[in-house]
Design an enzyme around this catalytic site. Sequence first.
Site, PDB file in Angstrom:
ATOM      1  N   LYS A   9       0.854  -1.180   0.000  1.00 39.86           N
ATOM      2  CA  LYS A   9       0.000   0.000   0.000  1.00 39.86           C
ATOM      3  C   LYS A   9       0.886   1.225   0.000  1.00 39.86           C
ATOM      4  O   LYS A   9       1.904   1.276   0.690  1.00 39.86           O
ATOM      5  CB  LYS A   9      -0.909   0.011   1.243  1.00 39.86           C
ATOM      6  CG  LYS A   9      -1.695   1.305   1.444  1.00 39.86           C
ATOM      7  CD  LYS A   9      -2.545   1.234   2.688  1.00 39.86           C
ATOM      8  CE  LYS A   9      -3.132   2.596   3.050  1.00 39.86           C
ATOM      9  NZ  LYS A   9      -3.934   3.178   1.976  1.00 39.86           N
ATOM     10  N   ASN A 191       7.010   5.767  -0.363  1.00 38.32           N
ATOM     11  CA  ASN A 191       8.303   5.077  -0.440  1.00 38.32           C
ATOM     12  C   ASN A 191       8.802   4.576   0.911  1.00 38.32           C
ATOM     13  O   ASN A 191       9.994   4.383   1.103  1.00 38.32           O
ATOM     14  CB  ASN A 191       9.363   5.994  -1.075  1.00 38.32           C
ATOM     15  CG  ASN A 191       8.950   6.494  -2.437  1.00 38.32           C
ATOM     16  OD1 ASN A 191       8.470   5.722  -3.275  1.00 38.32           O
ATOM     17  ND2 ASN A 191       9.114   7.790  -2.689  1.00 38.32           N
ATOM     18  N   ARG A 192       7.881   4.372   1.834  1.00 42.15           N
ATOM     19  CA  ARG A 192       8.185   3.863   3.175  1.00 42.15           C
ATOM     20  C   ARG A 192       9.080   4.812   3.974  1.00 42.15           C
ATOM     21  O   ARG A 192       9.669   4.416   4.974  1.00 42.15           O
ATOM     22  CB  ARG A 192       8.842   2.465   3.103  1.00 42.15           C
ATOM     23  CG  ARG A 192       7.931   1.385   2.501  1.00 42.15           C
ATOM     24  CD  ARG A 192       6.669   1.208   3.329  1.00 42.15           C
ATOM     25  NE  ARG A 192       5.856   0.096   2.902  1.00 42.15           N
ATOM     26  CZ  ARG A 192       4.792   0.191   2.113  1.00 42.15           C
ATOM     27  NH1 ARG A 192       4.433   1.384   1.647  1.00 42.15           N
ATOM     28  NH2 ARG A 192       4.097  -0.859   1.773  1.00 42.15           N
ATOM     29  N   LEU A 193       9.187   6.069   3.539  1.00 41.16           N
ATOM     30  CA  LEU A 193       9.926   7.073   4.307  1.00 41.16           C
ATOM     31  C   LEU A 193       8.942   7.799   5.210  1.00 41.16           C
ATOM     32  O   LEU A 193       8.640   8.985   5.039  1.00 41.16           O
ATOM     33  CB  LEU A 193      10.647   8.043   3.369  1.00 41.16           C
ATOM     34  CG  LEU A 193      11.738   7.421   2.496  1.00 41.16           C
ATOM     35  CD1 LEU A 193      12.360   8.472   1.580  1.00 41.16           C
ATOM     36  CD2 LEU A 193      12.818   6.776   3.369  1.00 41.16           C
ATOM     37  N   SER A 214      12.478   6.276   9.567  1.00 39.29           N
ATOM     38  CA  SER A 214      11.342   5.378   9.303  1.00 39.29           C
ATOM     39  C   SER A 214      11.779   3.933   9.264  1.00 39.29           C
ATOM     40  O   SER A 214      12.960   3.630   9.173  1.00 39.29           O
ATOM     41  CB  SER A 214      10.694   5.748   7.978  1.00 39.29           C
ATOM     42  OG  SER A 214      11.628   5.636   6.925  1.00 39.29           O
TER      43      SER A 214
END
Length: 214
Positions: A9, A191-193, A214
């Site tokens: 997601k 971007n999972r940051l 993160s």
Amino acid sequence: MNDLSNYRKSYDKRELLETSIPEDPINLFNQWFHEVEDFGGNEEVNAMTIATIGLDGFPKSRVVLLKKFSEEGFIFYTNYNSEKGRAITENPNVCLSFFWQTMERQVIIKGIAQKTPENISDGYFDSRPEGSKLGAIVSKQSEVIPSRLFLEEKLKQLENQFLGKEIPRPDFWGGFLVVPVEVEFWQGRPNRLHDRIRFTSQADYSWKIERLSS
């Protein structure tokens, strides 16, 4: 083995920046709580997971309902003789967490639990529906029981016993106040940051604010 590696997601609804946060985590929690409530989609915004260290040495998490929060901390109610209640009595260090999927937010609270004063527990118990009051008395929470019928029969007995009468709060049921020592706010980002801001309580009652990777 069920492979879930393709479950992905993208988080892109909000951001969490130091320039837009208060100096107190309770104020930020209050802001987030009402934003999530207004946004909609979370049926029980006050549902939270509480993790305790059990008497067997294992951590255990379960969902309970937050009933009040203030500068003092976060209050929920339970059976003091339950597995959860006994674990807290033995080790009051607990962790609360909220996951608000609709706004891609999470809050993690480390804190120390203590019983609320009896008048606070009495006041909340008196505000509950009659069925909830009787349920609190009937259920010896976490104990092994022979059947569902066992509970239902006990409930019928109590309904007859308290018919037309005031239902008192049992002394084994009441509130816990979790006094926070650390509060982390997590905002999903692309971007999972993700944005992670941690508030840590200081000796002078101020809060140290730090950004985490993160």
